[in-house]
Write a protein that holds these residues in place. Structure first.
Motif, PDB file in Angstrom:
ATOM      1  N   LYS A   1       0.821  -1.206   0.000  1.00  0.00           N
ATOM      2  CA  LYS A   1       0.000   0.000   0.000  1.00  0.00           C
ATOM      3  C   LYS A   1       0.856   1.257   0.000  1.00  0.00           C
TER       4      LYS A   1
ATOM      5  N   SER B   1       3.225   9.709  -6.307  1.00  0.00           N
ATOM      6  CA  SER B   1       2.177   8.696  -6.126  1.00  0.00           C
ATOM      7  C   SER B   1       1.849   7.975  -7.427  1.00  0.00           C
TER       8      SER B   1
ATOM      9  N   ARG C   1       5.667   3.607  -4.073  1.00  0.00           N
ATOM     10  CA  ARG C   1       5.621   3.242  -2.657  1.00  0.00           C
ATOM     11  C   ARG C   1       6.886   3.681  -1.926  1.00  0.00           C
TER      12      ARG C   1
ATOM     13  N   THR D   1       7.133   7.717  -1.819  1.00  0.00           N
ATOM     14  CA  THR D   1       6.220   8.415  -0.903  1.00  0.00           C
ATOM     15  C   THR D   1       6.486   8.029   0.549  1.00  0.00           C
ATOM     16  N   THR D   2       6.975   6.828   0.780  1.00  0.00           N
ATOM     17  CA  THR D   2       7.319   6.424   2.147  1.00  0.00           C
ATOM     18  C   THR D   2       8.431   7.310   2.706  1.00  0.00           C
TER      19      THR D   2
ATOM     20  N   ASP E   1      -1.135  15.407   6.632  1.00  0.00           N
ATOM     21  CA  ASP E   1      -1.848  16.669   6.832  1.00  0.00           C
ATOM     22  C   ASP E   1      -0.906  17.632   7.550  1.00  0.00           C
TER      23      ASP E   1
ATOM     24  N   PRO F   1       1.659   4.928   1.279  1.00  0.00           N
ATOM     25  CA  PRO F   1       1.325   5.657   2.503  1.00  0.00           C
ATOM     26  C   PRO F   1       0.337   6.780   2.204  1.00  0.00           C
ATOM     27  N   ARG F   2      -0.359   7.211   3.235  1.00  0.00           N
ATOM     28  CA  ARG F   2      -1.324   8.300   3.058  1.00  0.00           C
ATOM     29  C   ARG F   2      -0.616   9.638   2.949  1.00  0.00           C
ATOM     30  N   ARG F   3      -1.274  10.542   2.259  1.00  0.00           N
ATOM     31  CA  ARG F   3      -0.773  11.913   2.218  1.00  0.00           C
ATOM     32  C   ARG F   3      -0.919  12.530   3.612  1.00  0.00           C
TER      33      ARG F   3
ATOM     34  N   GLN G   1       2.667  18.565  -0.983  1.00  0.00           N
ATOM     35  CA  GLN G   1       1.514  18.000  -1.696  1.00  0.00           C
ATOM     36  C   GLN G   1       1.825  17.786  -3.175  1.00  0.00           C
TER      37      GLN G   1
ATOM     38  N   ASN H   1       7.324  10.981   3.205  1.00  0.00           N
ATOM     39  CA  ASN H   1       6.512  11.159   4.411  1.00  0.00           C
ATOM     40  C   ASN H   1       7.339  11.096   5.694  1.00  0.00           C
TER      41      ASN H   1
END
Ligand SMILES: [Zn+2]
Length: 213
Positions: free
Chosen positions: A42, A68, A81, A84-85, A48, A44-46, A61, A88
């Motif tokens: 998966k 992504s 993956r 973005t990991t 906040d 990772p989520r963006r 962003q 983040n």
């Protein structure tokens, strides 16, 4: 003790102009952490970032969106993956402070090595990651006769593209390629190497950067 002789100086990332000699040194051997608790597939989520400033939030962003997708830019970083990991893990540590005008970004201190045995992803993070509040990330060049803030690759300073490229450049210092070397070489000693690194990243990510409005 001057900036150039401090033993805490890690990676000094210059913008378009070489500066005087800089020192790259680490306090001691990096610490190794094992990271086995992340899903293997998966994205990772963006994150906040309401507490961060507008420019840094937008740059994060933009870069997260670029990385992504499956494209030439994310492929340069080992795929969406992995890219973005690390992004983040990296961006939450970034702080804005005033640095020398030649610098757009500075990473210092002892690097921590992180390895995920499930995904095979290895990367490093530094104690501090500082974006120059008076450099090419935030400031536009109002006087065309002045050299600073300098362009970032072929993008004017203070633009959305320049900010994204600065983050992508730093990400290249943190991630290993398939041959075990860093995606871009350390450039704390040499502004010319820093410029080459920026152009290397720009070449991989040009289409995505130019699509930013
Ligand atoms: Zn650099």
């Amino acid at each position: 003790m001057s900036l150039w002789t401090s033993t805490l100086i890690g990676l000094l990332c210059l913008t378009a102009f070489p500066a005087q000699a800089q020192e790259l040194s680490y306090d001691s051997k990096p610490t190794l952490l094992e990271e086995a608790d992340r899903p293997a597939e998966k994205l990772p989520r963006r994150l906040d970032f309401r507490h961060k400033d507008f420019e840094l939030t937008q740059a994060y962003q933009d870069v997260f969106q670029i990385l992504s997708d499956q494209n030439a830019c994310s492929s340069f970083y080992g795929g969406p993956r992995n890219a973005t990991t690390v992004l983040n893990d990296f961006v939450p540590h970034v702080k804005a402070h005033r640095l020398l005008k030649e610098l757009s970004f500075q990473m210092t201190g002892r690097p921590i090595m992180i390895h995920n045995p499930i995904t095979g992803l290895s990367y490093r993070l530094f104690d501090t990651a500082t974006v120059n509040s008076d450099g090419s990330f935030y400031r536009r060049r109002l006087d065309s006769l002045r050299r600073f803030p300098a362009d970032v690759g072929s993008f004017p300073p203070g633009t959305r593209q320049a900010r994204a490229l600065i983050l992508l450049h730093e990400l290249g210092h943190l991630m290993e390629g398939q041959d075990g070397s860093w995606l871009i070489p350390d450039d704390g000693h040499d502004g010319a190497v820093s410029n080459r690194n920026t152009l290397l990243v720009q070449r991989a990510c040009r289409v995505q950067l130019e699509a930013l409005k």
